[in-house]
Motif scaffolding. Structure first.
Motif, PDB file in Angstrom:
ATOM      1  N   ASN A 330       0.910  -1.413   0.010  1.00 55.85           N
ATOM      2  CA  ASN A 330      -0.157  -0.053  -0.171  1.00 55.85           C
ATOM      3  C   ASN A 330       0.721   1.290  -0.116  1.00 55.85           C
ATOM      4  N   LEU A 331       1.906   0.978  -0.640  1.00 57.14           N
ATOM      5  CA  LEU A 331       3.034   2.228  -0.643  1.00 57.14           C
ATOM      6  C   LEU A 331       2.325   3.427  -1.447  1.00 57.14           C
ATOM      7  N   ASP A 332       1.423   3.182  -2.156  1.00 57.98           N
ATOM      8  CA  ASP A 332       0.777   4.224  -3.087  1.00 57.98           C
ATOM      9  C   ASP A 332       0.040   5.381  -2.214  1.00 57.98           C
ATOM     10  N   ARG A 333      -0.603   4.580  -1.044  1.00 58.40           N
ATOM     11  CA  ARG A 333      -1.551   5.391  -0.331  1.00 58.40           C
ATOM     12  C   ARG A 333      -1.174   5.675   0.900  1.00 58.40           C
ATOM     13  N   ALA A 334       0.110   5.572   1.238  1.00 54.61           N
ATOM     14  CA  ALA A 334       0.856   6.046   2.517  1.00 54.61           C
ATOM     15  C   ALA A 334       1.775   6.844   2.593  1.00 54.61           C
ATOM     16  N   GLU A 335       1.701   8.396   2.481  1.00 49.15           N
ATOM     17  CA  GLU A 335       2.517   9.241   2.221  1.00 49.15           C
ATOM     18  C   GLU A 335       3.937   9.077   3.090  1.00 49.15           C
ATOM     19  N   LYS A 336       3.724   8.962   4.652  1.00 45.18           N
ATOM     20  CA  LYS A 336       4.890   8.735   5.490  1.00 45.18           C
ATOM     21  C   LYS A 336       5.528   7.662   5.039  1.00 45.18           C
ATOM     22  N   GLY A 359       7.745  -8.178  -2.835  1.00 46.27           N
ATOM     23  CA  GLY A 359       6.314  -7.988  -2.513  1.00 46.27           C
ATOM     24  C   GLY A 359       5.645  -6.903  -3.365  1.00 46.27           C
ATOM     25  N   VAL A 360       5.802  -6.700  -4.427  1.00 45.42           N
ATOM     26  CA  VAL A 360       5.062  -5.712  -5.637  1.00 45.42           C
ATOM     27  C   VAL A 360       3.863  -6.318  -5.660  1.00 45.42           C
ATOM     28  N   GLU A 361       2.709  -6.213  -5.740  1.00 39.89           N
ATOM     29  CA  GLU A 361       1.211  -6.809  -5.897  1.00 39.89           C
ATOM     30  C   GLU A 361       0.463  -5.949  -6.801  1.00 39.89           C
ATOM     31  N   THR A 362       0.652  -4.701  -6.828  1.00 39.54           N
ATOM     32  CA  THR A 362      -0.353  -3.834  -7.725  1.00 39.54           C
ATOM     33  C   THR A 362       0.263  -2.817  -8.474  1.00 39.54           C
ATOM     34  N   PRO A 363      -0.293  -2.677  -9.553  1.00 40.99           N
ATOM     35  CA  PRO A 363       0.450  -1.628 -10.305  1.00 40.99           C
ATOM     36  C   PRO A 363       0.532  -0.163  -9.725  1.00 40.99           C
ATOM     37  N   GLU A 364      -0.423   0.307  -8.654  1.00 41.51           N
ATOM     38  CA  GLU A 364      -0.182   1.451  -8.041  1.00 41.51           C
ATOM     39  C   GLU A 364       1.101   1.312  -7.389  1.00 41.51           C
ATOM     40  N   GLU A 365       1.392   0.303  -6.571  1.00 45.57           N
ATOM     41  CA  GLU A 365       2.604   0.098  -5.775  1.00 45.57           C
ATOM     42  C   GLU A 365       3.715   0.104  -6.591  1.00 45.57           C
ATOM     43  N   LEU A 366       3.855  -0.484  -7.865  1.00 45.09           N
ATOM     44  CA  LEU A 366       4.658  -0.613  -8.914  1.00 45.09           C
ATOM     45  C   LEU A 366       5.037   1.265  -9.201  1.00 45.09           C
ATOM     46  N   GLN A 367       4.017   1.659  -9.528  1.00 44.99           N
ATOM     47  CA  GLN A 367       4.322   3.088  -9.980  1.00 44.99           C
ATOM     48  C   GLN A 367       4.864   4.016  -8.888  1.00 44.99           C
ATOM     49  N   ALA A 368       4.441   3.619  -7.452  1.00 41.00           N
ATOM     50  CA  ALA A 368       4.804   4.555  -6.578  1.00 41.00           C
ATOM     51  C   ALA A 368       6.574   4.139  -6.439  1.00 41.00           C
ATOM     52  N   LEU A 369       6.904   3.122  -6.497  1.00 38.64           N
ATOM     53  CA  LEU A 369       8.171   2.665  -6.469  1.00 38.64           C
ATOM     54  C   LEU A 369       8.848   3.259  -7.540  1.00 38.64           C
ATOM     55  N   VAL A 374      13.353   3.549  -7.752  1.00 37.55           N
ATOM     56  CA  VAL A 374      13.555   2.143  -7.619  1.00 37.55           C
ATOM     57  C   VAL A 374      13.553   1.424  -9.083  1.00 37.55           C
ATOM     58  N   ASP A 375      14.668   0.671  -9.306  1.00 38.02           N
ATOM     59  CA  ASP A 375      14.721   0.206 -10.553  1.00 38.02           C
ATOM     60  C   ASP A 375      14.345  -1.475 -10.496  1.00 38.02           C
ATOM     61  N   LEU A 376      14.617  -2.069  -9.359  1.00 41.36           N
ATOM     62  CA  LEU A 376      14.537  -3.577  -9.405  1.00 41.36           C
ATOM     63  C   LEU A 376      13.537  -3.890  -8.634  1.00 41.36           C
ATOM     64  N   VAL A 377      12.701  -4.513  -8.876  1.00 43.79           N
ATOM     65  CA  VAL A 377      11.343  -5.180  -8.359  1.00 43.79           C
ATOM     66  C   VAL A 377      11.124  -6.473  -8.309  1.00 43.79           C
ATOM     67  N   GLN A 378      10.363  -7.087  -7.136  1.00 43.86           N
ATOM     68  CA  GLN A 378      10.074  -8.667  -7.044  1.00 43.86           C
ATOM     69  C   GLN A 378       8.781  -8.672  -6.506  1.00 43.86           C
ATOM     70  N   GLY A 379       7.844  -9.511  -7.076  1.00 45.94           N
ATOM     71  CA  GLY A 379       6.659  -9.831  -6.544  1.00 45.94           C
ATOM     72  C   GLY A 379       5.964 -10.490  -7.505  1.00 45.94           C
ATOM     73  N   TYR A 380       4.491 -10.750  -6.828  1.00 41.86           N
ATOM     74  CA  TYR A 380       3.424 -11.476  -7.762  1.00 41.86           C
ATOM     75  C   TYR A 380       2.984 -10.355  -8.908  1.00 41.86           C
TER      76      TYR A 380
END
Length: 401
Positions: A330-336, A359-369, A374-380
């Motif tokens: 939920n990185l995309d929804r938590a500013e802190k 643990g990247v699971e949603t497109p929104e998390e990917l966009q936030a990263l 962040v270049d390197l990602v792993q998850g479902y």
């Protein structure tokens, strides 16, 4: 009566308790069966392998086994039995009592160790005690299970050993890609532990069993061997990320420069989790430097999940840092939370460390990263773990669907 007794044949009526007699001496085996037939259903086997075949179809209340038999002897049979049922009492008999045999019998949880020729009255008394103890043990185990207790008897340990050994023999790996958003390809694959032993199928359970038995190094060696076997399928530009238990740093084989694993060191990244206590390993920092000198890169796994972050950085000086999935969720929804990940990313980048977000699971998390850098990602969202290393589809394509 005796001649009618065949391997796997039941004697008596259904209400009678069942006893399995195992002896390679046919005359002694049939005599024992005839003696027991008045009170018990009797199964028989001429060796350990036949006994295991019987046990795959029947669950007796008691097993009486000779120790000295060709192939699988009585103590090995006892260990196998403990891997299947912790509570079946096993009486071992022998014509040549030896201290080593008696010690192994006790270690694996034999109910009694008797010398041939067995006194019929003594045997009858021991059988009655054994069957009574069988009922008590089953009831006690049920109570422990209800209260989440751990009995900890010799038979428990023998069963644990048997299950652990089956698990280690059946270890295989699944591979989850680590994807570079900039390069548009997988640049690595994390090796994830799997085994076919049902009672230890979850990696934490298997590792815990290894810890309790002092045999964690066997798990690490099996993992490294399985990783080597997969290596020919992995593209030259990609590396395999192999998790190390902190106790692996005490395994001399890991540091052998002539081992096949070390000869391919440039193809591996060794992950050490932040949750582990490196303080428990003597000269941990020196050992990590030895691995680096062999050509391995070091990754600190699960950054943000434990309490050793700064100390682990100081000890490991990792080339790669993996952000724990809790920081990504939920990185995309938590500013802190995003601010925290940004600070951690900037710190690592300034120190020359690569950052992988797990643990990247949603497109929104990917966009936030991606927005953080962040270049390197792993998850479902990238790909689920698979039996072999495979190139995943572009995650940006998935995020557009």
């Amino acid at each position: 009566m005796a001649e009618q007794l065949a391997f796997g044949t039941k004697i008596g009526i259904d209400e009678m308790p069942t006893v399995l007699v195992v002896d390679d001496d046919r005359d002694l085996r049939l005599a024992m069966c005839a003696m027991l037939a008045k009170r018990f259903q009797v199964l028989q086997a001429s060796n350990g392998q036949e006994a295991l075949a019987v046990l795959s179809e029947h669950i007796p209340e008691l097993i009486i086994s000779d120790i000295t038999m060709p192939g699988m002897d009585g103590t090995v049979l006892l260990q196998e039995i403990r891997g299947r049922d912790l509570d079946i009492p096993v009486i071992l008999v022998t014509g040549k009592p030896q201290l080593e045999g008696a010690i192994r019998a006790v270690e694996y949880g034999a109910f009694r160790y008797l010398q041939k020729p067995v006194n019929p009255r003594e045997l009858e008394q021991v059988i009655d005690e054994a069957i009574h103890m069988r009922k008590m043990a089953s009831a006690k185990r049920s109570l422990f299970q209800m209260t989440n207790g751990t009995p900890g008897t010799a038979s428990d340990r023998a069963g644990q050993i048997a299950r652990f050994e089956r698990a280690v023999e059946s270890i295989y790996l699944h591979f989850q890609p680590i994807y570079s958003l900039d390069r548009g390809t997988a640049v690595g694959y994390e090796c994830l532990l799997r085994c076919t032993e049902a009672t230890l199928s979850e990696p934490p359970a298997l590792i815990r069993a290894g810890d309790e038995l002092g045999r964690t190094d066997e798990i690490g060696r099996a993992i490294r061997q399985a990783a080597l076997e997969e290596l020919p399928r992995v593209p030259e530009h990609a590396r395999l990320f192999v998790n190390l238990h902190y106790a692996d740093l005490n395994d001399a084989e890991l540091f052998d420069p002539n081992s096949e694993f070390s000869r391919h060191a440039e193809r591996f990244v060794l992950e050490i989790t932040e949750r582990e206590s490196l303080d428990a390993i003597a000269q941990a920092q020196d050992k990590v430097q030895q691995l680096r000198a062999l050509g391995f890169e070091i990754a600190m796994d699960d950054l943000g999940a434990g309490h050793n972050g700064l100390a682990a950085f100081a000890q490991l000086e990792p080339e790669v840092v993996k952000l724990d999935m809790k920081l990504v969720r939920n990185l995309d929804r938590a500013e802190k939370q995003r601010d925290l990940v940004q600070v951690m990313f900037d710190f690592c980048e300034q120190g020359g460390m690569q950052v992988i977000a797990e643990g990247v699971e949603t497109p929104e998390e990917l966009q936030a990263l991606s927005g953080i850098g962040v270049d390197l990602v792993q998850g479902y969202l990238i790909a689920k773990p698979q039996r072999h290393a495979q190139e995943p589809p572009n995650p940006w394509d998935s995020s557009k669907e």
